[in-house]
Design an enzyme around this catalytic site. Structure first.
Site, PDB file in Angstrom:
ATOM      1  N   HIS A   1       0.822  -1.223   0.000  1.00 34.24           N
ATOM      2  CA  HIS A   1       0.000   0.000   0.000  1.00 34.24           C
ATOM      3  C   HIS A   1       0.853   1.270   0.000  1.00 34.24           C
ATOM      4  O   HIS A   1       0.358   2.356  -0.269  1.00 34.24           O
ATOM      5  CB  HIS A   1      -1.042  -0.003   1.132  1.00 34.24           C
ATOM      6  CG  HIS A   1      -0.496   0.188   2.515  1.00 34.24           C
ATOM      7  ND1 HIS A   1      -0.378  -0.848   3.402  1.00 34.24           N
ATOM      8  CD2 HIS A   1      -0.062   1.284   3.168  1.00 34.24           C
ATOM      9  CE1 HIS A   1       0.104  -0.391   4.551  1.00 34.24           C
ATOM     10  NE2 HIS A   1       0.309   0.906   4.433  1.00 34.24           N
TER      11      HIS A   1
ATOM     12  N   SER B   1       4.140   2.130   8.226  1.00 31.91           N
ATOM     13  CA  SER B   1       3.967   1.061   7.241  1.00 31.91           C
ATOM     14  C   SER B   1       5.253   0.753   6.496  1.00 31.91           C
ATOM     15  O   SER B   1       5.921   1.659   6.014  1.00 31.91           O
ATOM     16  CB  SER B   1       2.905   1.449   6.220  1.00 31.91           C
ATOM     17  OG  SER B   1       1.667   1.521   6.839  1.00 31.91           O
TER      18      SER B   1
ATOM     19  N   ASP C   1       0.117  -7.582   1.030  1.00 29.49           N
ATOM     20  CA  ASP C   1       0.529  -6.209   1.335  1.00 29.49           C
ATOM     21  C   ASP C   1       2.050  -6.066   1.445  1.00 29.49           C
ATOM     22  O   ASP C   1       2.554  -5.406   2.350  1.00 29.49           O
ATOM     23  CB  ASP C   1      -0.161  -5.711   2.616  1.00 29.49           C
ATOM     24  CG  ASP C   1      -0.175  -4.173   2.700  1.00 29.49           C
ATOM     25  OD1 ASP C   1       0.409  -3.541   1.799  1.00 29.49           O
ATOM     26  OD2 ASP C   1      -0.751  -3.626   3.648  1.00 29.49           O
TER      27      ASP C   1
END
Length: 443
Positions: A14, A123, A45
């Site tokens: 992402h 992230s 992901d």
């Protein structure tokens, strides 16, 4: 992101989804370097990046991947979360290890829950345990206090090894079945399970899976690769922990075989099933892709996707068209390449007056031919030889157009709405190659 052996950087999908240009910067260095996305796996992901510049790699050490941490073990999450520009380290302990919904790709894969703060910007950063990586920070639970999730090493290794073997992301395997727990004694007795037997009931099988040819509805799944499955669908994991047997399936490589023990009509059978990634009938995400569409006489036809339903707002499950939503979440494909084609909107013109209320319905047939996918619909319409074009929609609705008039109207409508092409590029290429093969056949 963090560096692993082989001069590669691991980050989240992402972080680089729908990217056009990626720059990376080393901690403590002001220079930015151009990076290429080598592989991207939206389901898990994860993404792998490479940097060509030799200067970037000077004095760079790589991190090693560790194991799955035990409960209460301490992990440190490193990243660049909101609230400042410098690197940030937060500490926490492992609270849970179990399959979890991955928000980005909407898949169920193993994840580790920790109580360290994971915020936007964390992230792709590593979660460090000792001197090894325990996982990649990737999401948190909104509305809850200090619940963050990291992608564990088995999922990272499975992603990397898939990329190393085939040069691209290959996807995570699925058996293609839906199962029901057999916790009630009456259901177990009905299917002839002896008291010492445990397993789950096969309720639906995806027609595109290998299991469709081998398993049957109402089989009892007793073991997967020699691991007994409990009546609630879990298998033993480490010391006194349990985990759903989907985890064993998702860790297999594409085209690998699994040995499955089933109880069928009171008899036990050992069966071999080949596992491969399966695509749902209605795609869950459309990252790094341009949307497909086909416009004819002001009618805009598209394949149904979940992102289309998400356009109906936060509460899309309740506000999107009921039938389309049900089909998107429940229906299985009957053959490869199948799509649910819908009429998404009507661009108004004299030719389609009175038809404008038929938007958001599924297209069933065109001139009596069942529509398989958008390319199929496009070729039926483009090669129409009859005077009338009849389109049958869901809910027993229909559209009838004078074909030649509708064809002329299409260019007029496109001009009015400043739309450069009547179809998306993927269909243009397909029509062009069809035209070439027909031309070579006739010559």
């Amino acid at each position: 992101g963090f560096v692993i052996s082989g001069k590669r950087i691991v980050t989240n999908a992402h972080v680089v989804a729908d990217h056009t240009f990626v720059l990376v910067r080393k901690h403590g260095s002001p220079a930015k370097y151009k990076a290429e996305v080598q592989a991207i796996g939206h389901e898990c992901d994860l993404a792998l990046l490479t940097v060509e510049s030799e200067e970037f790699w000077e004095g760079m050490n790589s991190l090693e991947l560790g194991d799955i941490p035990f409960l209460q073990e301490a992990v440190a999450v490193v990243g660049y979360p909101q609230g400042g520009d410098n690197i940030s380290v937060t500490k926490g302990v492992v609270s849970r290890v179990e399959p979890t919904q991955y928000a980005h790709g909407a898949t169920q894969l193993m994840a580790i829950q920790i109580d360290a703060a994971i915020n936007p910007g964390n992230s792709g950063g590593p979660a460090i345990m000792g001197d090894k990586v325990a996982g990649v920070a990737f999401q948190n639970l909104s509305g809850a206090e200090n619940i963050g999730y990291i992608i564990p090493v088995p999922v990272i290794k499975r992603f990397i090894s898939g990329v190393e073997e085939s040069g691209k992301y290959s996807g995570f395997c699925s058996l293609g079945i839906s199962c029901q727990a057999t916790e009630n004694i009456q259901i177990r007795e009905c299917f002839g399970m002896r008291p010492e037997m445990t397993g789950v009931l096969v309720s639906r099988i995806n027609p595109l899976s290998d299991a469709y040819k081998i398993l049957k509805k109402d089989d009892i799944l007793l073991e997967f690769d020699g691991v007994p499955i409990a009546n609630d669908g879990t298998v033993p994991f480490r010391n006194r922990e349990r985990i759903t047997f989907d985890h064993l399936v998702s860790m297999k490589k594409p085209e690998e075989t699994a040995v499955i023990k089933v109880l069928r009509d009171g008899k036990e059978h050992e069966l071999n099933v080949t596992l491969r990634p399966l695509q749902p009938l209605v795609p869950v995400h459309q990252f790094d892709k341009l949307p497909s569409y086909y416009i004819f006489a002001g009618f805009v036809f598209i394949p149904l996707t979940q992102p289309y339903l998400h356009e109906f707002g936060e509460d899309w499950y309740n506000t999107s068209p009921r039938r389309l939503c049900e089909r998107a979440l429940r229906e299985l494909p009957k053959k490869a390449g199948q799509q649910l084609v819908i009429l998404s909107q009507v661009l108004m013109d004299d030719i389609n007056v009175g038809y404008e209320r038929l938007a958001e319905l599924q297209v069933k047939k065109v001139n009596g031919v069942e529509v398989e996918n958008l390319k199929h619909l496009c070729s039926i319409v483009e090669n129409c030889t009859e005077e009338n074009l009849r389109i049958d929609l869901d809910d027993e609705r229909m559209i009838v157009l004078k074909f030649q008039n509708a064809r002329l109207a299409t260019s007029r409508i496109l001009k009015r709405h400043r739309i450069p092409s009547a179809m998306s590029n993927d269909l243009v290429d397909d029509q062009a190659s069809k035209g070439e093969t027909e031309a070579s056949c006739t010559s």
